[in-house]
Design an enzyme around this catalytic site. Sequence first.
Site, PDB file in Angstrom:
ATOM      1  N   GLY D 151       0.820  -1.201   0.000  1.00 50.38           N
ATOM      2  CA  GLY D 151       0.000   0.000   0.000  1.00 50.38           C
ATOM      3  C   GLY D 151       0.857   1.255   0.000  1.00 50.38           C
ATOM      4  CB  CYS D 152      -0.046   4.730  -0.808  1.00 51.33           C
ATOM      5  SG  CYS D 152      -1.620   4.860   0.050  1.00 51.33           S
ATOM      6  CE1 TYR D 153      -1.169   8.030   4.502  1.00 51.39           C
ATOM      7  CE2 TYR D 153      -3.003   6.494   4.458  1.00 51.39           C
ATOM      8  CZ  TYR D 153      -2.531   7.788   4.493  1.00 51.39           C
ATOM      9  OH  TYR D 153      -3.419   8.833   4.509  1.00 51.39           O
ATOM     10  CB  THR D 155       5.307   2.266  -0.254  1.00 51.89           C
ATOM     11  OG1 THR D 155       4.694   1.084  -0.780  1.00 51.89           O
ATOM     12  CG2 THR D 155       6.534   2.618  -1.073  1.00 51.89           C
ATOM     13  CB  SER D 156       5.418   6.616   2.710  1.00 51.65           C
ATOM     14  OG  SER D 156       4.559   6.555   3.835  1.00 51.65           O
TER      15      SER D 156
END
Lengths: 344, 344, 344, 344
Positions: D151-153, D155-156
């Site tokens: 997911g995006c979060y 990954t960050s």
Amino acid sequence: MLKVGVIGASGYSGEQLLKLLLAHPRVTLAAVTSRSQAGKPLSQVVPFLRGQDRGLAFVDSDAAALAASDIDLFFLALPHGAAAEFAKALVPAGKRVIDLSADFRIADLATYEKYYGNHHAPELLPGARFVLPELAPPSWKTEAKLIAAPGCYPTSILTPLLPLVRAGNIISLKHIVANSYSGVSGAGKKAQEMYLYVERAESIKAYGLVKHRHLAEIEEQLSLGAGGSPIAIQFNPHLAPMRRGIATTITVPAAPGATIDALYAEWKSVYDGRPFVQILPTGETPDTAHVTGTNRVDMSAVLDERTGNFVITSVVDNLVKGASGQAVQIMNLWCGFDETAGLV
Amino acid sequence: MLKVGVIGASGYSGEQLLKLLLAHPRVTLAAVTSRSQAGKPLSQVVPFLRGQDRGLAFVDSDAAALAASDIDLFFLALPHGAAAEFAKALVPAGKRVIDLSADFRIADLATYEKYYGNHHAPELLPGARFVLPELAPPSWKTEAKLIAAPGCYPTSILTPLLPLVRAGNIISLKHIVANSYSGVSGAGKKAQEMYLYVERAESIKAYGLVKHRHLAEIEEQLSLGAGGSPIAIQFNPHLAPMRRGIATTITVPAAPGATIDALYAEWKSVYDGRPFVQILPTGETPDTAHVTGTNRVDMSAVLDERTGNFVITSVVDNLVKGASGQAVQIMNLWCGFDETAGLV
Amino acid sequence: MLKVGVIGASGYSGEQLLKLLLAHPRVTLAAVTSRSQAGKPLSQVVPFLRGQDRGLAFVDSDAAALAASDIDLFFLALPHGAAAEFAKALVPAGKRVIDLSADFRIADLATYEKYYGNHHAPELLPGARFVLPELAPPSWKTEAKLIAAPGCYPTSILTPLLPLVRAGNIISLKHIVANSYSGVSGAGKKAQEMYLYVERAESIKAYGLVKHRHLAEIEEQLSLGAGGSPIAIQFNPHLAPMRRGIATTITVPAAPGATIDALYAEWKSVYDGRPFVQILPTGETPDTAHVTGTNRVDMSAVLDERTGNFVITSVVDNLVKGASGQAVQIMNLWCGFDETAGLV
Amino acid sequence: MLKVGVIGASGYSGEQLLKLLLAHPRVTLAAVTSRSQAGKPLSQVVPFLRGQDRGLAFVDSDAAALAASDIDLFFLALPHGAAAEFAKALVPAGKRVIDLSADFRIADLATYEKYYGNHHAPELLPGARFVLPELAPPSWKTEAKLIAAPGCYPTSILTPLLPLVRAGNIISLKHIVANSYSGVSGAGKKAQEMYLYVERAESIKAYGLVKHRHLAEIEEQLSLGAGGSPIAIQFNPHLAPMRRGIATTITVPAAPGATIDALYAEWKSVYDGRPFVQILPTGETPDTAHVTGTNRVDMSAVLDERTGNFVITSVVDNLVKGASGQAVQIMNLWCGFDETAGLV
């Protein structure tokens, strides 16, 4: 691989040009100059390029050295005046030059000087060509030594309008009104109060009324398209709270008997098969957000039966089709590459 | 303290009206209705009002009960059609009514029905007045039973244009082109894909071409200003990436011999001393951000000697001078309060 | 009417202060100074004020003349250092002074000098008070000669946090992490590349890590609240693509046995009845857009059972409760006006 | 050319995936499905693709037909639950599947069901791999039948944090606080009031406190990285007024004796030579705007000597490295293409 150089690459158009050239399948970026940024890695000045700048750094601009280099083609991303100075060194040395400034956009010297002041290289004007790739006579590819890439507003206005002027029987040549709304990058990377985030967010305002410099090339091209009879239009530029994009809305009286079908037929005869001009059906309207990052002009028109006017709307990304993308498109065509190489 | 009610207060104009009325020194907000939000405290629906809503909650809309209440004046912040239904109950009961919808903006029933469909209370039209406070004949304060507050686009167009039409010798009545750019709140609080943040940021697009509903009131007012001769204008509305604000740019040919001084003299004769119309010097242009939250129209004009056109620019906050602020200004004048009470 | 003056009014906080004071029912704005804008009408520099500036113009700053004038109270909207210089002239002349800079926010001189360099008027520190109106000991109203209005970040952090520190048994005093996101106006009106629209739109970035100047006042106040035991917090400021607003999210371990109800009970004991602190139920979160233009702090908290942390969120308008509105609130209380006069 | 299909391509991640795949030098986009858009040309639904969609239209989703087709690899851009249903048909048919949903991101079924409810294809979990390409054990390329793109979060957060957890001696595993700020596209293309332009502009707010679904995969990965000892972090997600981008700021106590140099050394040992992770020097901070449209994570860290914490900042484009770009990167590696093919 074609060796290319970019002169003066530290502004927004220059940044965009670097992005396009570093990802281009047919060219090698061999030199990037900037007086103010010399010595710095590209990605330090353009952080978008982190990991992609292939170790390149900005170098200082030395026209003579560049003329003597083995670079084949140069893009000039400089202010007008400065561009002419570099062209003076590079063109006689046999380099291909694509200039993004106004210096060679206007064939008529007197007109240039009325809008921009003294010309620094008038001797190059006869060999220069103003090339909006979809509309320029095809001979430019062999004749030209120096190409002037059109400005952002002119691209958004000429692409829909010039074919209609040329056609002769579709629109009136009087009472043409073009309102354009530009994202803030159109003003360049200038540290001035009026371009601060706090000033520009939630803000639309007209500026440059009533004699914006881009009028010079717009009206010269339209007048040429009308067989030489001078055309004056009302051009109202505005700043809008976007980073990029130009939305132009043109109102023009329909010629007697002209129909919306005739207008579309004319557009299609000129643009069918051209990848970077997309014609939307009448009744739909283009949107700046849909062309961000692309080299496209999206456009449409509608006939207002009540007023007898055509209302024509077009959008471009001012930094791509309005500047650097168009310059790459010109290079592609000039050098025999696929027209869409490195562009979307 | 005047007792006022707001019917249908859950949209953006309604929210703005609540803010203005809760802070107004001369009124008591006595009832706020909303079918969809009935039962909820104001500040739950309009979080801006936390700590300021004086314990008020939305109530369901019951026209008969409202007509029988001791409330003196009602604002209708409803869709057209629904507004007429409430007016039918409230006006005969002797209530003052200020309607923010289109229902009573257009004197000519046939024109109304061409743009909006069946009228729900045509019997009230003769007693209704379209009141742009700076331009309406002063008799409205005593004659009217029902006031139609002008729309946002019409306010931005009529304020600069109508005095020039009335003057008769300043502008042409043909080839009038008005391009307007509206913040997204102008579309109302609608949960539709096209109004999502991701869709509208970085986006300008024309819409509603070529027959936006606001044309009905714009052209009726202009035609009345021209002594009854019908005027048709080209009106091109657009969406712009702002929350609020309308920027309008009008191009109109100057009448033979008309000067920019004549235009300014006419404006000043109409607007000198009026707090909510600010005239900028020719050469300056107004900015939507400068009127956000205010009830002002800022405007200026320039004469383009090349084309013979005047280019007129105006800005308003669509939710204030374009809707709720103007409604409060109307109330102030109608009820004998200071014109600027509760407004900036 | 109280006569007030604003020293140094050309930045964003100064503009906001002018708006508030010109509309304030109990004060007369008697002087507005700006070295850079002297001679210009207020509305030329702050176009929002067109039609509202009562003919006032900026005057040059002459501390001696201001000290000798009949103005009762001065707001200093100057950079630190410059503020102290004016305070040196005005306080001994018996003027009330409310300083929006950092010069008198920090009681401990050594701490001040560590963050800001030499202090220009240390002799005034004993008579100065740091006044967050909801939290300062009430004696300030009679004791103080000079009030330091808190900074924007400190207001967003101290309002929720300081009562919990004072309570002693609700939160840990270690592992306090405050992340704050500020609109771009927080950086002031600086014509620097990094604050351009094109740079800041679509951009969030941390800055000022790890020793932002506002830490000095935050930690001094927290430490005083903890009875003198020093508290160090992790404060991570960021720039966000908004014109205004600060959103702060604080993570702090709950004290052993502390519940969310205990936290809310503490908040309510401090803030019940205070118009400018609005406490949202646990599970709801505040939104910067809901406090734009208001003098409020909206805040809420939730207990994460998995981690044992409270997560506390607060929002303010950095130019209102974070600067000018709070200064007006201080004036209102100091001068015996209604606390909410001229504020929403 | 590899034949690929995209299942469920009408959301923002799907649109981005279509852009990337249509421009990818090694693949042919052979099928694009969408239940709601079936029958429409791609460019009608995704106007960005005008002129580039090669005549493709959305087709209805028929899992059996797709399983029987000659397409080699499928991307699932569907909601969780729906993705598992398609995987059930495609994986047994021998198709390579890259899933952008949560369905196969969490190895532990009980954890999945706690956050997402019933799993529709638990029998596929053993053959599935969670692949953050820079961090997954390289065996995935040969072992996996089904890849879960992170997911995006996550990954960050995982890109900077997981190597430090694995290292064991650099950071504390307690008191980890991650604040993330996401552009509005992170919420998907949902026509809900809270995602309207007018609601989200000028707005930052926390949401999803305190148990956002992405915690499941973040904490499972961190715990695996810590050799199985369970790690719980404080994760505070927020909405920010941007179209794209996630900015994450992590505060974590340094392990006893750990230095900023040790942290950087660890990062470099993992990421040197990886094109899509760019490490900025300590003291610089990454910016969401610099990674828009790229597949990069830009990140940096600083040690706060006062608190003993590392403050780590990272940015990604939520639709590229946080979703579709990462899926393409996975395909590139899985299929033996250049890792950067079709990506910047």
